[in-house]
Motif scaffolding. Structure first.
Motif, PDB file in Angstrom:
ATOM      1  N   THR A 186     -30.592 -25.873  -4.207  1.00 30.96           N
ATOM      2  CA  THR A 186     -30.620 -26.927  -4.689  1.00 30.96           C
ATOM      3  C   THR A 186     -29.234 -27.846  -4.371  1.00 30.96           C
ATOM      4  O   THR A 186     -28.210 -27.292  -4.917  1.00 30.96           O
ATOM      5  CB  THR A 186     -31.821 -27.204  -5.808  1.00 30.96           C
ATOM      6  OG1 THR A 186     -32.699 -26.934  -5.921  1.00 30.96           O
ATOM      7  CG2 THR A 186     -31.452 -28.781  -6.507  1.00 30.96           C
TER       8      THR A 186
ATOM      9  N   ARG B  48     -26.045 -29.819  -5.493  1.00 32.98           N
ATOM     10  CA  ARG B  48     -25.352 -30.494  -6.909  1.00 32.98           C
ATOM     11  C   ARG B  48     -26.362 -31.866  -7.152  1.00 32.98           C
ATOM     12  O   ARG B  48     -26.452 -31.931  -8.534  1.00 32.98           O
ATOM     13  CB  ARG B  48     -23.943 -31.088  -6.990  1.00 32.98           C
ATOM     14  CG  ARG B  48     -23.021 -31.369  -8.224  1.00 32.98           C
ATOM     15  CD  ARG B  48     -21.864 -31.578  -7.735  1.00 32.98           C
ATOM     16  NE  ARG B  48     -20.885 -32.577  -9.084  1.00 32.98           N
ATOM     17  CZ  ARG B  48     -20.169 -31.725  -9.845  1.00 32.98           C
ATOM     18  NH1 ARG B  48     -20.528 -30.924 -10.176  1.00 32.98           N
ATOM     19  NH2 ARG B  48     -19.805 -32.173 -10.812  1.00 32.98           N
TER      20      ARG B  48
ATOM     21  N   ASP C  47     -29.021 -32.910  -6.822  1.00 33.69           N
ATOM     22  CA  ASP C  47     -30.297 -32.711  -7.030  1.00 33.69           C
ATOM     23  C   ASP C  47     -30.649 -32.058  -8.091  1.00 33.69           C
ATOM     24  O   ASP C  47     -31.571 -31.850  -8.162  1.00 33.69           O
ATOM     25  CB  ASP C  47     -31.207 -32.595  -5.304  1.00 33.69           C
ATOM     26  CG  ASP C  47     -30.897 -33.061  -4.324  1.00 33.69           C
ATOM     27  OD1 ASP C  47     -31.105 -34.332  -4.291  1.00 33.69           O
ATOM     28  OD2 ASP C  47     -30.380 -32.383  -3.480  1.00 33.69           O
ATOM     29  N   ILE C  48     -29.558 -31.460  -8.454  1.00 35.72           N
ATOM     30  CA  ILE C  48     -29.664 -30.473  -9.676  1.00 35.72           C
ATOM     31  C   ILE C  48     -31.059 -31.961 -11.571  1.00 35.72           C
ATOM     32  O   ILE C  48     -30.083 -32.505 -11.711  1.00 35.72           O
ATOM     33  CB  ILE C  48     -28.200 -29.752 -10.471  1.00 35.72           C
ATOM     34  CG1 ILE C  48     -28.421 -28.976  -9.503  1.00 35.72           C
ATOM     35  CG2 ILE C  48     -28.704 -29.584 -12.097  1.00 35.72           C
ATOM     36  CD1 ILE C  48     -26.599 -28.302  -9.464  1.00 35.72           C
TER      37      ILE C  48
ATOM     38  N   GLY D  18     -31.198 -31.485 -15.106  1.00 34.81           N
ATOM     39  CA  GLY D  18     -30.949 -30.994 -16.227  1.00 34.81           C
ATOM     40  C   GLY D  18     -30.802 -31.139 -17.142  1.00 34.81           C
ATOM     41  O   GLY D  18     -30.633 -32.786 -16.860  1.00 34.81           O
TER      42      GLY D  18
ATOM     43  N   LEU E 118     -31.351 -26.599 -16.186  1.00 36.32           N
ATOM     44  CA  LEU E 118     -29.865 -26.152 -16.496  1.00 36.32           C
ATOM     45  C   LEU E 118     -29.122 -26.890 -17.484  1.00 36.32           C
ATOM     46  O   LEU E 118     -29.508 -27.874 -17.689  1.00 36.32           O
ATOM     47  CB  LEU E 118     -28.684 -27.214 -15.175  1.00 36.32           C
ATOM     48  CG  LEU E 118     -27.584 -26.041 -15.360  1.00 36.32           C
ATOM     49  CD1 LEU E 118     -27.136 -24.477 -14.862  1.00 36.32           C
ATOM     50  CD2 LEU E 118     -26.583 -27.320 -13.961  1.00 36.32           C
TER      51      LEU E 118
ATOM     52  N   TYR F 175     -25.731 -28.012 -19.905  1.00 39.68           N
ATOM     53  CA  TYR F 175     -24.889 -28.829 -19.384  1.00 39.68           C
ATOM     54  C   TYR F 175     -24.417 -29.078 -20.521  1.00 39.68           C
ATOM     55  O   TYR F 175     -25.110 -29.480 -21.840  1.00 39.68           O
ATOM     56  CB  TYR F 175     -24.356 -29.018 -18.153  1.00 39.68           C
ATOM     57  CG  TYR F 175     -24.950 -30.280 -17.631  1.00 39.68           C
ATOM     58  CD1 TYR F 175     -24.353 -31.879 -18.382  1.00 39.68           C
ATOM     59  CD2 TYR F 175     -26.324 -30.210 -17.573  1.00 39.68           C
ATOM     60  CE1 TYR F 175     -24.805 -32.542 -18.501  1.00 39.68           C
ATOM     61  CE2 TYR F 175     -27.009 -31.643 -16.950  1.00 39.68           C
ATOM     62  CZ  TYR F 175     -26.433 -33.310 -17.619  1.00 39.68           C
ATOM     63  OH  TYR F 175     -26.949 -34.061 -17.875  1.00 39.68           O
TER      64      TYR F 175
ATOM     65  N   VAL G 165     -22.717 -31.095 -15.222  1.00 36.99           N
ATOM     66  CA  VAL G 165     -22.877 -29.892 -14.825  1.00 36.99           C
ATOM     67  C   VAL G 165     -21.954 -28.300 -14.312  1.00 36.99           C
ATOM     68  O   VAL G 165     -22.279 -27.714 -13.829  1.00 36.99           O
ATOM     69  CB  VAL G 165     -23.587 -30.313 -13.725  1.00 36.99           C
ATOM     70  CG1 VAL G 165     -25.259 -30.856 -13.757  1.00 36.99           C
ATOM     71  CG2 VAL G 165     -22.693 -30.381 -12.079  1.00 36.99           C
TER      72      VAL G 165
ATOM     73  N   VAL H 148     -26.417 -19.665 -10.233  1.00 36.48           N
ATOM     74  CA  VAL H 148     -26.085 -21.332 -10.444  1.00 36.48           C
ATOM     75  C   VAL H 148     -25.124 -20.757  -9.560  1.00 36.48           C
ATOM     76  O   VAL H 148     -24.420 -19.944  -9.455  1.00 36.48           O
ATOM     77  CB  VAL H 148     -24.824 -21.315 -11.873  1.00 36.48           C
ATOM     78  CG1 VAL H 148     -24.109 -22.879 -11.909  1.00 36.48           C
ATOM     79  CG2 VAL H 148     -25.882 -21.647 -13.132  1.00 36.48           C
TER      80      VAL H 148
ATOM     81  N   THR I 140     -19.707 -26.606  -9.755  1.00 37.14           N
ATOM     82  CA  THR I 140     -20.947 -25.860  -9.745  1.00 37.14           C
ATOM     83  C   THR I 140     -21.296 -27.098  -8.930  1.00 37.14           C
ATOM     84  O   THR I 140     -21.226 -28.342  -8.816  1.00 37.14           O
ATOM     85  CB  THR I 140     -22.292 -26.780 -10.846  1.00 37.14           C
ATOM     86  OG1 THR I 140     -22.021 -26.180 -11.811  1.00 37.14           O
ATOM     87  CG2 THR I 140     -23.477 -26.118 -10.350  1.00 37.14           C
TER      88      THR I 140
ATOM     89  N   GLY J 269     -24.215 -26.168  -6.842  1.00 33.81           N
ATOM     90  CA  GLY J 269     -25.953 -25.530  -7.046  1.00 33.81           C
ATOM     91  C   GLY J 269     -27.109 -25.267  -7.927  1.00 33.81           C
ATOM     92  O   GLY J 269     -25.661 -24.288  -8.531  1.00 33.81           O
ATOM     93  N   ILE J 270     -27.547 -24.458  -8.038  1.00 33.59           N
ATOM     94  CA  ILE J 270     -28.300 -24.246  -8.197  1.00 33.59           C
ATOM     95  C   ILE J 270     -30.186 -22.894  -7.105  1.00 33.59           C
ATOM     96  O   ILE J 270     -30.295 -23.508  -6.131  1.00 33.59           O
ATOM     97  CB  ILE J 270     -28.966 -24.541  -9.153  1.00 33.59           C
ATOM     98  CG1 ILE J 270     -30.116 -25.766  -9.102  1.00 33.59           C
ATOM     99  CG2 ILE J 270     -28.346 -24.711 -10.467  1.00 33.59           C
ATOM    100  CD1 ILE J 270     -31.000 -26.135  -9.587  1.00 33.59           C
TER     101      ILE J 270
END
Length: 286
Positions: free
Chosen positions: A162, A164, A166-167, A169, A192, A194, A198, A254, A261, A263-264
């Protein structure tokens, strides 16, 4: 060039191994393998949702399909829905009760694919898949699974993550009300955590545990419930990473490029790359 005898051996090996791999699950669930196969077919192939589709693509006899569809519907795993404009057809829709069966069946498929392809070169695997597909020895769903297993070994993490942007958190400095609003507005099972942005990841929030604590006390110390994250580079091979995460029971990675960062990804993303979209208890089932 793969010798014909060896091709036949691997083709038979696939059929026999698939049945053997599924047997512990079907025995535990007290379900016939065709019944589990029907649920997996419907879940893995959106748009192919009639009994005729199952007969055509799974190469099952109409009488067998009819018997198991009736039984699955009677036990609450399937619902029949009318097809507008065609009273002779009905759509077969998996219910919420089917979700755990589908998840576990797909997990078996993933493990089976990795074990089956062990020791074969990529060229041999591609040859086997092409020949099997042309000969009709295996059905379309099974050959797709085998082909996905080959692609799985070549896929970098950045292809399934996914991005960055669209994360979803939470900042650890948010108020209790702000955190709860974010959690309530998403259906993700992990978020996530943070500090500031992020790029400064401090942990992973397991949503189910958070909600239990919040609804019980109205307050949650995130540092007490969050999990330690796994980190990986964008070019990490997902087959190696999947094995490492499975061994350490990590569910969330991550993706970092230097100090940033990018993406995840989750274990579910890895499995979907292999067997298709996966339903879990936090999703809405169509």
């Amino acid at each position: 060039m793969l010798p014909a005898v060896r091709f036949y051996t691997y083709s038979k090996r696939f059929e026999e191994a698939y049945t053997a791999a599924m047997r512990p699950l079907t025995e535990e669930l007290d379900m016939a393998q065709p019944a589990v196969d029907i649920l997996l077919f419907l879940a893995n192939n959106p748009g192919m949702d009639t009994a005729r589709d199952i007969c055509t693509y799974r190469h099952l006899k109409p009488a067998i399909v009819s018997f198991h569809v009736d039984k699955l519907a009677g036990e609450g795993y399937l619902e029949r829905q009318p097809v507008p404009g065609d009273r002779r057809k009905c759509r077969l829709v998996c219910t919420e009760k089917a979700g755990p069966v589908i998840r576990r069946g797909r997990a078996v498929q993933e493990t089976f694919s990795r074990q089956l392809t062990e020791g074969l070169t990529e060229e041999e695997l591609e040859t086997i898949i092409d020949k099997v597909e042309d000969s009709g020895t295996l059905d379309e769903e099974q050959t797709d699974l085998l082909r996905n297993a080959v692609d799985f070994t070549k896929t970098p993490l950045e292809d399934i993550m996914t991005m960055r942007e669209d994360i979803v958190g939470v900042d650890i400095s948010m108020s209790q009300e702000e955190i709860f609003a974010v959690v309530r507005g998403t259906n993700f099972s992990r978020l996530l955590v943070y500090e500031g942005d992020v790029d400064h990841v401090v942990g992973i929030l397991p949503v189910r545990e958070y909600l239990r604590a919040y609804l019980r006390r109205g307050y949650v110390n995130l540092r007490r419930v969050m999990l330690i994250p796994e980190f990986a580079a964008p070019d990490a091979a997902i087959d190696d990473l999947f094995a490492a995460m499975s061994a350490s029971k990590k569910q969330f990675v991550v993706v970092r490029e230097g100090d940033r960062t990018v993406g995840i990804a989750t274990i579910e993303d890895f499995l979907e790359e292999l067997v298709g979209e996966i339903w879990d208890e936090d999703d809405e089932y169509d």
